[in-house]
Design a protein around this motif. Structure first.
Motif, short mmCIF file in Angstrom:
data_model
loop_
_atom_site.label_atom_id
_atom_site.label_comp_id
_atom_site.label_asym_id
_atom_site.label_seq_id
_atom_site.Cartn_x
_atom_site.Cartn_y
_atom_site.Cartn_z
N ALA A 101 -16.86 -6.63 -0.79
CA ALA A 101 -17.02 -7.36 -2.05
C ALA A 101 -16.43 -6.63 -3.24
O ALA A 101 -16.08 -7.25 -4.24
N VAL A 102 -16.35 -5.30 -3.18
CA VAL A 102 -15.84 -4.54 -4.33
C VAL A 102 -14.35 -4.22 -4.21
O VAL A 102 -13.75 -3.68 -5.14
N LEU A 103 -13.75 -4.53 -3.06
CA LEU A 103 -12.33 -4.20 -2.88
C LEU A 103 -11.45 -5.14 -3.70
O LEU A 103 -11.68 -6.35 -3.75
N ASP A 104 -10.44 -4.57 -4.35
CA ASP A 104 -9.48 -5.41 -5.07
C ASP A 104 -8.43 -5.92 -4.08
O ASP A 104 -8.51 -5.66 -2.87
N GLU A 105 -7.47 -6.66 -4.59
CA GLU A 105 -6.47 -7.28 -3.72
C GLU A 105 -5.72 -6.24 -2.90
O GLU A 105 -5.46 -6.41 -1.70
N ASP A 106 -5.36 -5.12 -3.54
CA ASP A 106 -4.63 -4.07 -2.85
C ASP A 106 -5.49 -3.44 -1.76
O ASP A 106 -5.02 -3.14 -0.65
N GLY A 107 -6.78 -3.22 -2.06
CA GLY A 107 -7.70 -2.66 -1.08
C GLY A 107 -7.90 -3.56 0.12
O GLY A 107 -7.92 -3.10 1.27
N LEU A 108 -8.02 -4.86 -0.12
CA LEU A 108 -8.18 -5.81 0.98
C LEU A 108 -6.93 -5.84 1.86
O LEU A 108 -7.02 -5.93 3.09
N ARG A 109 -5.77 -5.74 1.22
CA ARG A 109 -4.51 -5.78 1.97
C ARG A 109 -4.35 -4.56 2.86
O ARG A 109 -3.80 -4.63 3.97
N ARG A 110 -4.84 -3.40 2.37
CA ARG A 110 -4.63 -2.15 3.11
C ARG A 110 -5.80 -1.80 4.03
O ARG A 110 -5.72 -0.80 4.74
N MET A 111 -6.85 -2.57 4.01
CA MET A 111 -8.07 -2.19 4.72
C MET A 111 -7.81 -1.91 6.20
O MET A 111 -8.40 -0.97 6.76
N TYR A 112 -6.93 -2.66 6.81
CA TYR A 112 -6.67 -2.47 8.23
C TYR A 112 -5.33 -1.81 8.51
O TYR A 112 -5.13 -1.21 9.56
N THR A 113 -4.38 -1.90 7.57
CA THR A 113 -3.05 -1.33 7.81
C THR A 113 -2.97 0.14 7.40
O THR A 113 -2.34 0.95 8.07
N ASN A 114 -3.60 0.49 6.27
CA ASN A 114 -3.55 1.87 5.77
C ASN A 114 -4.84 2.18 5.01
O ASN A 114 -4.83 2.41 3.80
N PRO A 115 -5.98 2.21 5.71
CA PRO A 115 -7.27 2.32 5.02
C PRO A 115 -7.44 3.63 4.23
O PRO A 115 -8.14 3.65 3.23
N LEU A 116 -6.78 4.69 4.68
CA LEU A 116 -6.92 5.97 3.98
C LEU A 116 -6.42 5.86 2.54
O LEU A 116 -6.97 6.47 1.63
N ARG A 117 -5.38 5.04 2.34
CA ARG A 117 -4.81 4.89 0.99
C ARG A 117 -5.74 4.11 0.07
O ARG A 117 -5.62 4.21 -1.15
N VAL A 118 -6.67 3.35 0.62
CA VAL A 118 -7.63 2.63 -0.23
C VAL A 118 -8.47 3.62 -1.03
O VAL A 118 -8.85 3.36 -2.18
#
Length: 429
Positions: free
Chosen positions: A193-210
């Protein structure tokens, strides 16, 4: 009727270095080259253009650089996708593989030059900027990681820079990152719920960068996320402790930053950044770390590697806050003349000065003595040499000191032309 040609300006985010600041760049480059030579690093030069796949493979397809910032285009002659280098490491590793540089020994190499990223220009962040890139290829231990960090500390001392802080972390090895990645994805899913658009996009592809987010609304989530450092095995911890021990030996202070991940996919084990609060939002001046898998990833035989890069524009900005820029003289000696014969003689005398290492400018064209002296003073020259008809007839030159700090300033000496070079060699600082 010929249509007027509209004025052409530089591309946004790609800046000119004019003659005054160009001298400052040269001064910094001279310091940097000597510093790198002191540690045995040799210069490497790679092309600005590389195959796009070098960066998508080496840097990572879901990094900001590859996704949004690369200047890529299709070569109209052969249809190949080419990219203007956004960083140096991938190209230097490609060159090391292609030319078998690691066949018989490790390599300590560096590069300096322009790199290109399409991002919003702001202080310290430009579309064409310059980097100092330093790489140690084929060396595996914590000793070389620490040496690189201590090297940078020495550069700060050489430039008189004090307000920089070292932050370090370990990204461990692949198996450790995989275990952390699974725990991190679970954490992100619980805080979706608190993830922004960039965080949601990277959650599975590059979660460390979130976790590297600058979004204030996500800071609490990032702070409470599982820390990669807690997943490190014995070997990774021993490597990191070896780096820290050597930094302690050298008296280099550091802070553990468990959220530091760096922006490129190829890092493992040690990562580090030197940061400052003197450059606004662009706090990182130098960043790097170990990337043991990249050489194999790009088609070479497995070999360890570690390196760092320094943004030169940011370094120039920071350095200027400690050591203000001083205008560099265009020459040491400026020739003022009257008449064609005097000008021709001045040109020959100036060559004689250059033969002994004294820089000289001969006033171009004609002009009154007053206007020529005005130009001589503006050049920053220490000395003006005056040649006119009377001087040529007597075989002498009038020599005038231009700087107030010189003991015989304002005095004008008559010096035989045959002795002018020897006389000036003693006078030029």
């Amino acid at each position: 009727m010929t249509q007027a040609f509209s004025k052409v300006t530089a591309i946004r985010g790609m800046n000119d270095a004019l003659p005054g600041s160009g001298a400052r760049w040269e001064q910094l480059e001279e310091v940097v080259r000597q510093w790198l030579s002191d540690y045995g690093y040799r210069n490497m030069r790679t092309p600005i253009l590389e195959h796009t796949r070098l960066f998508t493979r080496g840097i990572g397809e879901v990094t900001d650089i590859v996704e949004k910032e690369m200047y890529s285009f299709t070569d109209s002659l052969n249809g190949e996708s080419l990219t203007m280098r956004p960083e140096f490491t991938a190209g230097m590793v490609r060159a090391a593989i292609e030319h078998n540089l690691l066949y018989d020994r490790p390599q300590r190499v560096y590069a300096m030059g322009p790199v290109f990223r399409h991002e919003r220009p702001q202080r310290g962040r430009y579309r064409q900027f310059h980097q100092i890139d330093v790489e140690a290829l084929g060396l595996p231990g914590p000793d070389i990681d620490a040496e690189l960090i201590v090297m940078v500390a020495r550069l700060w001392k050489a430039l008189g820079i004090t307000d920089v802080q070292l932050e370090i972390n370990s990204l461990g090895q692949g198996q450790e990152r995989s275990a952390h990645r699974a725990a991190l994805i679970e954490h992100l899913e619980a805080h979706k719920a608190v993830l922004d658009e960039d965080g949601l996009r990277r959650m599975y592809t590059n979660p460390l960068r979130v976790l590297d987010t600058k979004n204030p609304a996500m800071q609490a989530m990032a702070d409470s996320a599982p820390k990669l450092f807690d997943f490190l095995g014995e070997a990774s911890r021993a490597h990191f402790e070896g780096v820290c021990a050597r930094l302690d030996d050298a008296g280099v202070a550091y802070r553990l930053n468990p959220r530091m991940v760096r922006g490129l996919d190829y890092y493992n084990l040690t990562v580090f950044e030197w940061v400052t609060d003197k450059l606004g939002a662009q706090a990182t001046v130098c960043g790097g770390g170990r990337y043991d898998g990249l050489i194999e990833l790009l088609g070479g035989k497995p070999a360890p590697a570690v390196g760092f890069a320094i943004g030169m524009e940011r370094l120039m900005d920071l350095w200027g806050q400690y050591q203000p820029e001083v205008a560099k003289a265009e020459c040491s000696v400026y020739f003022v003349h009257q008449g064609e014969q005097a000008q021709r003689k001045a040109a020959l005398l100036a060559e004689g000065l250059r033969d002994v290492g004294i820089s000289a400018i001969v006033h171009a064209g004609s002009g009154s003595f007053k206007s020529q002296f005005k130009r001589a003073d503006a050049s920053g020259a220490q000395i003006a040499v005056i040649l006119g008809g009377d001087e040529l007839e007597s075989g002498t030159a009038s020599v005038k000191m231009l700087r107030a700090e010189q003991s015989d300033a304002l005095a004008q000496q008559q010096v035989p032309l045959d002795n002018l070079v020897v006389y000036l060699k003693d006078k030029v600082n």
